[in-house]
Design an enzyme around this catalytic site. Structure first.
Site, PDB file in Angstrom:
ATOM      1  CE  LYS A 192     -66.221  16.668  13.763  1.00 43.07           C
ATOM      2  NZ  LYS A 192     -65.886  16.113  12.635  1.00 43.07           N
ATOM      3  CD  GLU A 268     -62.837  31.197   7.361  1.00 47.01           C
ATOM      4  OE1 GLU A 268     -63.938  31.215   6.732  1.00 47.01           O
ATOM      5  OE2 GLU A 268     -62.151  30.303   7.571  1.00 47.01           O
ATOM      6  CB  CYS A 303     -61.762  29.576   3.776  1.00 50.29           C
ATOM      7  SG  CYS A 303     -60.509  29.166   4.923  1.00 50.29           S
ATOM      8  CD  GLU A 403     -66.345  28.026  -0.062  1.00 52.17           C
ATOM      9  OE1 GLU A 403     -67.312  27.737   0.698  1.00 52.17           O
ATOM     10  OE2 GLU A 403     -65.232  28.888   0.331  1.00 52.17           O
TER      11      GLU A 403
HETATM   12  P1  NAP Z   1     -68.441  21.057   6.632  1.00 56.98           P
HETATM   13  O1  NAP Z   1     -69.626  19.976   6.484  1.00 56.98           O
HETATM   14  O2  NAP Z   1     -69.091  22.338   7.280  1.00 56.98           O
HETATM   15  O3  NAP Z   1     -67.553  20.574   8.016  1.00 56.98           O
HETATM   16  C1  NAP Z   1     -66.722  21.400   8.931  1.00 56.98           C
HETATM   17  C2  NAP Z   1     -66.737  20.559  10.196  1.00 56.98           C
HETATM   18  O4  NAP Z   1     -68.395  20.401  10.522  1.00 56.98           O
HETATM   19  C3  NAP Z   1     -66.349  19.151  10.187  1.00 56.98           C
HETATM   20  O5  NAP Z   1     -65.494  19.127  11.407  1.00 56.98           O
HETATM   21  C4  NAP Z   1     -67.493  18.453  10.017  1.00 56.98           C
HETATM   22  O6  NAP Z   1     -67.375  17.060  10.454  1.00 56.98           O
HETATM   23  C5  NAP Z   1     -68.458  19.237  10.938  1.00 56.98           C
HETATM   24  N1  NAP Z   1     -69.840  19.037  10.683  1.00 56.98           N
HETATM   25  C6  NAP Z   1     -70.358  18.558   9.615  1.00 56.98           C
HETATM   26  N2  NAP Z   1     -71.795  18.447   9.630  1.00 56.98           N
HETATM   27  C7  NAP Z   1     -72.067  18.643  10.712  1.00 56.98           C
HETATM   28  C8  NAP Z   1     -73.277  18.912  11.801  1.00 56.98           C
HETATM   29  N3  NAP Z   1     -74.291  18.397  11.311  1.00 56.98           N
HETATM   30  N4  NAP Z   1     -73.313  19.151  12.962  1.00 56.98           N
HETATM   31  C9  NAP Z   1     -71.935  19.653  13.543  1.00 56.98           C
HETATM   32  N5  NAP Z   1     -70.938  19.328  12.792  1.00 56.98           N
HETATM   33  C10 NAP Z   1     -70.942  18.896  11.585  1.00 56.98           C
HETATM   34  O7  NAP Z   1     -67.775  21.151   5.685  1.00 56.98           O
HETATM   35  P2  NAP Z   1     -67.232  20.001   4.408  1.00 56.98           P
HETATM   36  O8  NAP Z   1     -68.340  19.089   4.448  1.00 56.98           O
HETATM   37  O9  NAP Z   1     -65.806  19.578   4.975  1.00 56.98           O
HETATM   38  O10 NAP Z   1     -67.063  21.145   3.046  1.00 56.98           O
HETATM   39  C11 NAP Z   1     -68.397  21.385   2.574  1.00 56.98           C
HETATM   40  C12 NAP Z   1     -68.081  22.681   1.576  1.00 56.98           C
HETATM   41  O11 NAP Z   1     -67.937  23.724   2.912  1.00 56.98           O
HETATM   42  C13 NAP Z   1     -66.932  22.797   0.883  1.00 56.98           C
HETATM   43  O12 NAP Z   1     -67.336  22.170  -0.460  1.00 56.98           O
HETATM   44  C14 NAP Z   1     -66.476  23.953   1.000  1.00 56.98           C
HETATM   45  O13 NAP Z   1     -67.381  24.992   0.183  1.00 56.98           O
HETATM   46  C15 NAP Z   1     -66.884  24.612   2.288  1.00 56.98           C
HETATM   47  N6  NAP Z   1     -65.705  24.530   2.995  1.00 56.98           N
HETATM   48  C16 NAP Z   1     -65.004  25.536   3.718  1.00 56.98           C
HETATM   49  C17 NAP Z   1     -64.018  25.730   4.493  1.00 56.98           C
HETATM   50  C18 NAP Z   1     -63.664  26.899   5.003  1.00 56.98           C
HETATM   51  O14 NAP Z   1     -62.446  26.840   5.345  1.00 56.98           O
HETATM   52  N7  NAP Z   1     -64.353  27.958   5.283  1.00 56.98           N
HETATM   53  C19 NAP Z   1     -63.432  24.617   4.706  1.00 56.98           C
HETATM   54  C20 NAP Z   1     -63.839  23.246   4.149  1.00 56.98           C
HETATM   55  C21 NAP Z   1     -65.198  23.253   3.521  1.00 56.98           C
HETATM   56  P3  NAP Z   1     -67.117  16.006   9.213  1.00 56.98           P
HETATM   57  O15 NAP Z   1     -65.819  15.980   8.820  1.00 56.98           O
HETATM   58  O16 NAP Z   1     -67.363  14.674  10.075  1.00 56.98           O
HETATM   59  O17 NAP Z   1     -68.045  16.221   8.354  1.00 56.98           O
END
Ligand code: NAP
Ligand code: MG
Length: 507
Positions: A192, A268, A303, A403
């Site tokens: 996904k 992660e 990250c 973050e």
């Molecule tokens: P996220 O919401 O955690 O998204 C990561 C993955 O999880 C995406 O494929 C997302 O799909 C999916 N997801 C989102 N909500 C979900 C749910 N309720 N149930 C199952 N899967 C779900 O991260 P983000 O919104 O992209 O970013 C938010 C914050 O996370 C950033 O501002 C940053 O601080 C942090 N982040 C960290 C990393 C890292 O490498 N550790 C990477 C990105 C972001 P969708 O794309 O459809 O939302």
């Protein structure tokens, strides 16, 4: 800032591009059962790139069942390891043969500079694929030291169906870290991708089929996190979720697991990595380069980005001045311009979030350098933030703890190595850290005491597929990369054979 001559080639290529936008299930591209789509925008200029099929619960169920059937059939899970190696090596080759298209998709979809996508993202993802392909027929199983009357074999078997849920910051690289060892070990995979960046994953699916990965073994289901991500997390036929993203969503997967089949979950979850610079650092110019690139690369959407600078007061002024100088020298511009070093923020929402932290920094009394929105020449819209340094940050403040995931460095001043390491460890996260010193004993002692999954000494972000990557504390569990990743995608089996008295028949 944008040079039209270098940008033109990729702008023209982008105009010709027709990305695959459908789900990839059981070897075929297909629309969502209910016809749903979501918009894919380019952060480069905020414009609509295409509409991508949005997997619903029924589509995810189709993909997981196809993966499970393929696994049970043995077509991949019991295939000769050398055959799996051959196919995955072919996939790696195809990724390099399609380097320009993959890089362009990645750049348009995520905002990465095209130069980085071509030099880093695609080659690293292809290398990851090849590395696990080459490794899989070189790993031996074990024989346990039992009593003489038994022979106990400890073998590694694939888990079954692996669900990979990935973020938007390094779509291809993080995807490769997860699917290469999973597939090499014989699992079936349902991927996904992030809603913001699904296009390179769909291209990968096409290349995987061309390489000869059998139908059902690798499936890609773009869709909304709470729908497609959640139904993968809750599916009873999924044996493992491997996730990279935010702490809140990561913890949600633990709930999904607990409320369904208790599947394994590896997380992660990002960080607030400290770059610790001590007073005896030898080469402050090299240090400043590393500190600046450690936070500004990929516009800070990394990250393990080195978002905190914990610096000794004796070198603070010179180092911060130099870091600001490096920041000013970086070329921020159109991701499709080959000269660009810092591209776009992945979405408008993330842009607003990052800019919001500039206001928070001011409220918290930090000295703010940069921190504003910028618009590269020639672009009418798009999501760009200038390299930002918040100086005089109290490590316990929001700017010191949260973050940001943008090109923003929080600087906290300390005195001495003991205080520096203590402050670096005052964080809920523990993904990575660095320490700069010319004293060997201080380097080793600090490296031991820093609570982080990776510690760099006199460098930042040096890495390779040969070393594990993952976090301590709230940065998650589990490790991507290295041979240890095979542990994450295999289960140990004991086969205990009774040999009795061990006396051979005389007759
Ligand atoms: P996220 O919401 O955690 O998204 C990561 C993955 O999880 C995406 O494929 C997302 O799909 C999916 N997801 C989102 N909500 C979900 C749910 N309720 N149930 C199952 N899967 C779900 O991260 P983000 O919104 O992209 O970013 C938010 C914050 O996370 C950033 O501002 C940053 O601080 C942090 N982040 C960290 C990393 C890292 O490498 N550790 C990477 C990105 C972001 P969708 O794309 O459809 O939302
Ligand atoms: Mg996008």
């Amino acid at each position: 800032m944008t040079d039209p001559t270098t940008g033109r080639r990729w702008i023209d290529a982008a105009a010709e591009l027709t990305p695959e936008t459908r789900l990839f299930i059981d070897g075929d591209f297909q629309p969502a059962r209910d016809g749903a789509t979501f918009d894919s925008l380019s952060p480069r200029d905020g414009r609509l790139l295409c509409r991508v099929s949005s997997a619903g619960v029924a589509d995810v169920d189709d993909a997981v069942r196809a993966a499970s059937r393929a696994f049970d059939s043995g077509v991949w899970s019991r295939a000769d390891r050398r055959e799996r190696a051959r196919v995955l090596t072919r996939l790696s080759d195809l990724m390099l043969e399609n380097l320009d298209e993959l890089a362009l998709l990645e750049s348009l979809d995520s905002g990465h500079p095209i130069g980085d996508a071509r030099r880093v993202d695609v080659p690293q993802a292809a290398r990851t694929m090849r590395w696990y392909a080459e490794a899989i027929d070189k790993i031996y199983d074990e024989v346990a030291p039992t009593a003489h009357s038994a022979l106990a074999l400890i073998t590694r078997e694939p888990l079954g169906v692996v669900g990979a849920v990935v973020p938007w910051n390094y779509p291809l690289i993080i995807t490769a870290w997860k699917i290469a060892p999973s597939l090499a070990a014989g699992n079936s995979v349902v991927l996904k991708p992030a809603e913001l960046t699904s296009l390179s994953a769909l291209k990968l699916a096409q290349l995987a089929a061309e390489a000869g990965i059998p139908a059902g073994v690798f499936n890609v289901v773009p869709g909304l996190g709470p729908v497609a991500g959640q139904s993968l997390g809750r599916h009873p036929l999924v044996d493992k979720i491997t996730f990279t993203g935010s702490p809140a969503v990561g913890r949600g997967f633990l709930t999904y697991s607990g409320e369904s089949n208790g599947k394994q979950v590896a997380l992660e979850l990002g960080g607030k990595s400290a770059q610790v610079v001590l007073a005896d650092t030898g080469d402050l110019a090299a240090c400043a380069e590393a500190v600046a690139w450690g936070i500004f690369y990929n516009a800070g959407q990394t990250c393990h980005g080195g978002s905190r600078l914990i610096v000794d007061e004796r070198v603070h002024d010179e180092l911060v001045e130099r870091v600001l100088g490096v920041g000013r020298s970086l070329i921020l511009g159109d991701p499709l311009d080959e000269a660009t070093q810092i591209g776009a923020i992945a979405s408008e929402r993330q842009l607003e979030r990052v800019l919001g932290y500039t206001d928070i920094a001011r409220t918290e009394g930090a000295v703010v350098h940069g921190g504003g929105r910028v618009r590269p020449d020639g672009l009418s819209d798009g999501y760009y933030v200038e390299p930002t340094v918040f100086d005089g940050v109290d490590n316990t403040s929001r700017i010191g703890q949260e973050e940001i995931f943008g090109p923003a460095l929080a600087v906290t001043t300390v005195r001495g190595a003991a205080e520096a390491v203590r402050v670096a460890n005052e964080s809920p996260y523990g993904l990575a850290a660095s320490v700069w010193t010319s004293d060997l004993t201080t380097a080793h002692t600090a490296a031991r005491e820093l609570r982080a999954g990776t510690v760099w000494v006199n460098t930042f972000d040096a890495s390779d597929i040969v070393t594990p990557f993952g976090g301590f504390k709230d940065s998650g569990s589990g490790r991507d990369r290295s041979l240890h990743a095979f542990d994450a995608y295999t289960a140990l089996k004991t086969t205990w054979i009774n040999l009795g008295s061990s006396a051979l028949p005389t007759d």
